[in-house]
Structure formats: C-alpha cells, structure tokens
Design an enzyme around this catalytic site. Sequence first.
Site, PDB file in Angstrom:
ATOM      1  N   CYS A   2      -4.309   3.538 -12.247  1.00  0.00           N
ATOM      2  CA  CYS A   2      -5.117   2.378 -11.910  1.00  0.00           C
ATOM      3  C   CYS A   2      -5.570   1.649 -13.168  1.00  0.00           C
ATOM      4  O   CYS A   2      -5.408   2.130 -14.285  1.00  0.00           O
ATOM      5  CB  CYS A   2      -6.336   2.806 -11.096  1.00  0.00           C
ATOM      6  N   ARG A  27      -0.474  -1.746 -13.508  1.00  0.00           N
ATOM      7  CA  ARG A  27      -0.916  -0.363 -13.424  1.00  0.00           C
ATOM      8  C   ARG A  27      -1.186   0.067 -11.993  1.00  0.00           C
ATOM      9  O   ARG A  27      -1.315   1.270 -11.718  1.00  0.00           O
ATOM     10  CB  ARG A  27      -2.181  -0.153 -14.257  1.00  0.00           C
ATOM     11  N   TRP A  72      -3.817   2.039  -7.691  1.00  0.00           N
ATOM     12  CA  TRP A  72      -2.578   2.670  -7.231  1.00  0.00           C
ATOM     13  C   TRP A  72      -3.005   3.935  -6.513  1.00  0.00           C
ATOM     14  O   TRP A  72      -3.616   4.827  -7.098  1.00  0.00           O
ATOM     15  CB  TRP A  72      -1.657   2.994  -8.400  1.00  0.00           C
ATOM     16  N   ASN A  96     -10.270   5.765 -12.707  1.00  0.00           N
ATOM     17  CA  ASN A  96      -8.842   5.994 -12.868  1.00  0.00           C
ATOM     18  C   ASN A  96      -8.649   7.473 -13.150  1.00  0.00           C
ATOM     19  O   ASN A  96      -9.307   8.032 -14.016  1.00  0.00           O
ATOM     20  CB  ASN A  96      -8.295   5.158 -14.040  1.00  0.00           C
ATOM     21  N   GLY A  97      -7.725   8.124 -12.427  1.00  0.00           N
ATOM     22  CA  GLY A  97      -7.470   9.542 -12.632  1.00  0.00           C
ATOM     23  C   GLY A  97      -7.580  10.320 -11.340  1.00  0.00           C
ATOM     24  O   GLY A  97      -7.616   9.756 -10.243  1.00  0.00           O
ATOM     25  N   GLU A 483      20.214   6.681 -15.976  1.00  0.00           N
ATOM     26  CA  GLU A 483      19.268   5.572 -16.154  1.00  0.00           C
ATOM     27  C   GLU A 483      19.652   4.384 -15.275  1.00  0.00           C
ATOM     28  O   GLU A 483      18.782   3.730 -14.680  1.00  0.00           O
ATOM     29  CB  GLU A 483      19.216   5.179 -17.630  1.00  0.00           C
ATOM     30  N   LYS A 487      17.259   2.747 -12.353  1.00  0.00           N
ATOM     31  CA  LYS A 487      16.870   1.338 -12.302  1.00  0.00           C
ATOM     32  C   LYS A 487      17.183   0.738 -10.931  1.00  0.00           C
ATOM     33  O   LYS A 487      16.384  -0.011 -10.372  1.00  0.00           O
ATOM     34  CB  LYS A 487      17.612   0.548 -13.386  1.00  0.00           C
ATOM     35  N   GLU A 490      14.698   2.033  -8.383  1.00  0.00           N
ATOM     36  CA  GLU A 490      13.337   1.563  -8.608  1.00  0.00           C
ATOM     37  C   GLU A 490      13.089   0.178  -8.040  1.00  0.00           C
ATOM     38  O   GLU A 490      12.046  -0.064  -7.422  1.00  0.00           O
ATOM     39  CB  GLU A 490      13.031   1.530 -10.115  1.00  0.00           C
ATOM     40  N   HIS A 506      33.355  18.579  -7.502  1.00  0.00           N
ATOM     41  CA  HIS A 506      32.462  19.676  -7.159  1.00  0.00           C
ATOM     42  C   HIS A 506      31.391  19.247  -6.150  1.00  0.00           C
ATOM     43  O   HIS A 506      30.334  19.891  -6.066  1.00  0.00           O
ATOM     44  CB  HIS A 506      31.808  20.233  -8.425  1.00  0.00           C
ATOM     45  N   LYS A 607       3.210   1.260 -13.479  1.00  0.00           N
ATOM     46  CA  LYS A 607       3.813   1.322 -14.811  1.00  0.00           C
ATOM     47  C   LYS A 607       3.441   2.576 -15.573  1.00  0.00           C
ATOM     48  O   LYS A 607       4.297   3.313 -16.028  1.00  0.00           O
ATOM     49  CB  LYS A 607       3.402   0.083 -15.613  1.00  0.00           C
TER      50      LYS A 607
END
Length: 612
Positions: A2, A27, A72, A96-97, A483, A487, A490, A506, A607
């Site tokens: 947050c 955030r 968030w 925040n936390g 990566e 992306k 996301e 496999h 983020k």
Amino acid sequence: MCGIVAAAATDNVVPVLIEGLKKLEYRGYDSAGLAVLGAEGLERRRALGRVAELCARCEGLAASTGIAHTRWATHGAPAEHNAHPHISAGLAVVHNGIIENYEALKAELLAQGYQFSSETDTETIAHLIAASLKIQPDLAEAVRLTCQRLKGAYAIAVVAEAQPGRVVVAREGSPLLLGVGERGYYAASDTSALLQVTRQVIYLENGDLADLRPDSLVIRRIQGEAGEAVSRPVVLSQLSADAVELGQYRHYMQKEIFEQPEALANTLEMVGGAKSVQPGLFGAEAARLLDQADSVLILACGTSSHAGMVARYWIESIAGLPVTVEIASEYRYRESVPNPRQLVVAISQSGETADTQAALRHARDQGQPLTLAICNVAESAIVRESALRFITRAGPEIGVASTKAFTTQLAALFLLTLVLAKLRGRLSEADEAAHLQAMRHLPVAVQKVLALEPEIAAWARRFANKQHALFLGRGRHYPIALEGALKLKEISYIHAEAYPAGELKHGPLALVDREMPVIAVAPNDHLLEKLKSNLQEVRARGGELFVFADQGCQLPADDADGVHVLALPEHYGPLSPILHVVPLQLLSYHAALIKGTDVDKPRNLAKSVTVE
C-alpha cells in the site's frame, strides 16, 4: 504494497495528499482514502477503486493536517468499509504491512467492548492506540506503546482530533520516509509522492517513530523507555519530478520499455571510458570481500529472480564459481547449509521487497557476511543492510510489469561476473576489452531492437485472442523465456508457461495444437541446431510458431504455414539475453493493448511487494 502520504503543514494539505496518492497508486489501487483535521474536526473520505474516485469526494475539503492511503488488499476484500483510514474514538490510522498477531489483539479488544467495522488488521491498530490513549494521553507515546505490541511489518501514520496540527508515524519493516518542506513536514512510502513539496528527505530506520508538526520534527525509537530524540540525516533526493511523468507515451510500461537504452547507458556510465573493470564498482571493500567468495547465492523474487538465473550461466561459465539461485520467499523457510565464504547477492528493484529483505537477513544471521545488494534505489533497506552494493540507474519504474529494472539488473550482474572472473585470473585482457566494448554498445543495440515495434505489434494481433501460450528457450535464454511468459501473464491475463526447449518431449508437447501459440527465443549460439529440432517438433503437432531469431540463424519463415520469424538486428554473444527480452516485453505490451487490460495496473498486482 500500500501507499501512505501524510502532512502537518501551515497551509491546505488536501491537494498534497491527493497528488501524493496519485504518484503512489502503482503500490495499490483497490481503494483509497484520507482523513484530515480541519475546521469541522476529523473528517474522513474513502472510495473503492482508483484515486480519481476519492478525488471526486474531496471537493471543498481543506485542512492543514492529514493522512492518506491507497490500498492493495491483504486482510479483507477490496471494499469501501475495508479502505483506510480506520477510525477509533476520534483518531484515524493508515497502515502498510501485515500485523501477524492481529487476531489475538482483536480478540482482546472485542472483550474490552471495541466494535469492528472492517475485516482488516489495521483497524486493530486504531483501537489499540485508542486504548493506549486512556493510559497515556500523549499521541506519540500512545502510538509508541501500541507499536511495542505489534508483531509483523508495518508503516503507520496517525492523527487524532484531540491533538490537532500533529501527525505521528512509525515504521518496522515497511518503507516510510519523511519530507522536510518550507511549510511543514511530510511522510510517504516513497520519494515520488513528496517531490511536489520537497526534495529534502529523511529515511527512517526500522523501529523509528516520528512526531510531525508544522514547525518541528522529533524522531524517537519505539523500543525501550521513552527517551531522547535520535538524529537521522537529511538527504537531497536525486529523483526529479519529470522522471515520474508519463510524457508522450500511452502507458508507463511503454515509456519504460523505450527508456531502456538510456537506463543502460546510465547504469554502465562508470565503464564508459574505462579500459578495465574494477571491484570498486561494488563498494570500497569489494576487492577484499569478493576475493573471499568461493560460491554465489542469489536471492530474489519474480522478475529479479529471472535476472539471477541468467547470471548463474554467466558467473559459472566466465568466473568459474558455483551459483545457486533461490526464490527469496522459499529460502528463509527451509533448512540450508550456511557457508561464510559464499557471496550472497540480493536483487530488488525497490530495495524494500519484504521476502528478499528477510532472506538477506536470514543469510546474514546464519553467518554469511559477504553480502551484495543490486538495487535501483540507493537509500533502500536492502542497500543499507548489505556490505556491498551496486545501484542500477534505471530511474523510477512505475509500471507494475518490470522492464528497465530487469535489463539494468542484468547489466549489473554481467559487470559482477567480469569482476569475479578478473579476481580469479579467468579474464584475459583481450576478453575484458571485448566485453567492455559490447557493454558500451548495448544502448545502441537495444535501440535497434525497439525499432522492430511495428512488426511485433502485428504479431500481437495474431495471438491476443488466445487463451494460452508456450515460451521456449535454451541455456541462458531459458530465463528470458520465463520472463516473457511472466510479462504476458501479468498484463494480458493470457495463461503462459515457459520451458527449456529440450523439455518439450518430457510433457509440454502434449499441450501443443493449433490453438497454442509457441514463442521461441533463438539466439545464434551453440544450442541453435538443437533448438531448431525442438521447433520442428512443435510444427509437426500443428503449433503456430513465433520465433525471435538472431541474424544468421537461417530459420525460414512461412506465415501461411504458421511459422513467423523476426530477425533481431545483430547477434550479441553472452549479452544476448538483454536484447532478446526487449521484443518479449513489446509483445506482451501490445497483446495487452489489444485485449484492453489495464497495462500499468494489472488486476490483483501491485508494484512493490513490501509484505509477505
């Protein structure tokens, strides 16, 4: 996750709070809210969704003291009743936390008659402070007593109707800094929120509590007896307001993709005219500490862990040191064998990633003192807690999907590889000169790849309507495939997986059909012929291929037959992963545009992951 903004000033701070939230919205954006102490006493406004929704509810509001928050969700679903600030007996709190012992504290408070209107752990803090004020009427001391009972990570800001003109903030594990302005004192989760009023900042340490008033600032420690003030230095932030503006681009992600040549040039500036690499790039003690290392442990999360995986190939092949790459959130919770001669490298864009920070401390507590931070924020916690550091100069990265932070991390890790190799006598003068020349040319090489955007956008239109995608790579390009898949997941919400191309038989080959596009990274290296065989296996099952190939790979394209090949401008040897990730970033970006998703703020993500 947050974002917090707070202010105690001599003029109206509501615009400062709102603008600060806009800068911190990356955030968290499930909800937003603020509480101010104005002519009508304590007033709170909250809104579900983006800061713009809150802004509409704050018209005409004015006050000289206030706190604000963009959320968030962790405890409690995204809903207005869970939005911050939370209120108890005339005081308001933003947080925040995560408070790990909130359930026990909540049960205690319920027994005392306190009523809860949310499912959040934050409301517990508000009621605890209210209870403490009955014993200790000074707000700062009541907050300090409350913090002594909290277990977990937090940054909080508190205002109370009975004590106007005052904001009390505290931190333990979650980022929080102060701003020293001409008209008052401010606090925020990161510097970008405060550039509108000041560039003079104070970085609070874990366990600090600060009492902010328009004309004074006092910082004390949370633990121990209430004592004298402690001093923290005032630093002039190097971040500029222009760096966090969108400018000509549609999204921050697009802006940050196209900023990569400049970010790489800035990060590598110290080797721009150098004829050799020196350990001092990583700190004054680097030569002595790095020379002791007999192995490397890389700790990171998400995109940063993919950078670490690429570095494993580099360090083992060039420097000859064994490398282990650990997901930070897993490493700290398993039994591991400490090695005091192992170099522990913590990689984090923000330098505040909770899992990486905790993993670094865990390694250090186990008796591993050789620590190095690779980070984009010079004043961050991970940097401060490491013996050595390398600051990537990517500039602020606002888009949730990391781009320029990743490529600058790779550049830093390649420099580390060369330094480790040189200390071990494994880097000849000719090889050192060749590697340095390649690094100097990187910004130009990346710029050439960015010029392929129109062709990549056309590819995105061909598979943006698909539900699944498979990414393939081999060797040091397998992490680049990982990566690329990350992306795409996301920001476009297309389910994507990545595999080493040699693993097709496999299991993953069972997924391939005409509805499963396969994206392959094809550098012109010693594994190319094997990769070509893997691609033939895909074509034989009817899979549609999208191949990013180096010049000279001789991979024939046949668009009608479902084989699409895009040649990158040049082959780049060991540094090829930095070039090959750029088209994958652009591919994901344009697929997300076509699907109409929120590119910079994808659902369920934020983020900076500053909580577990």
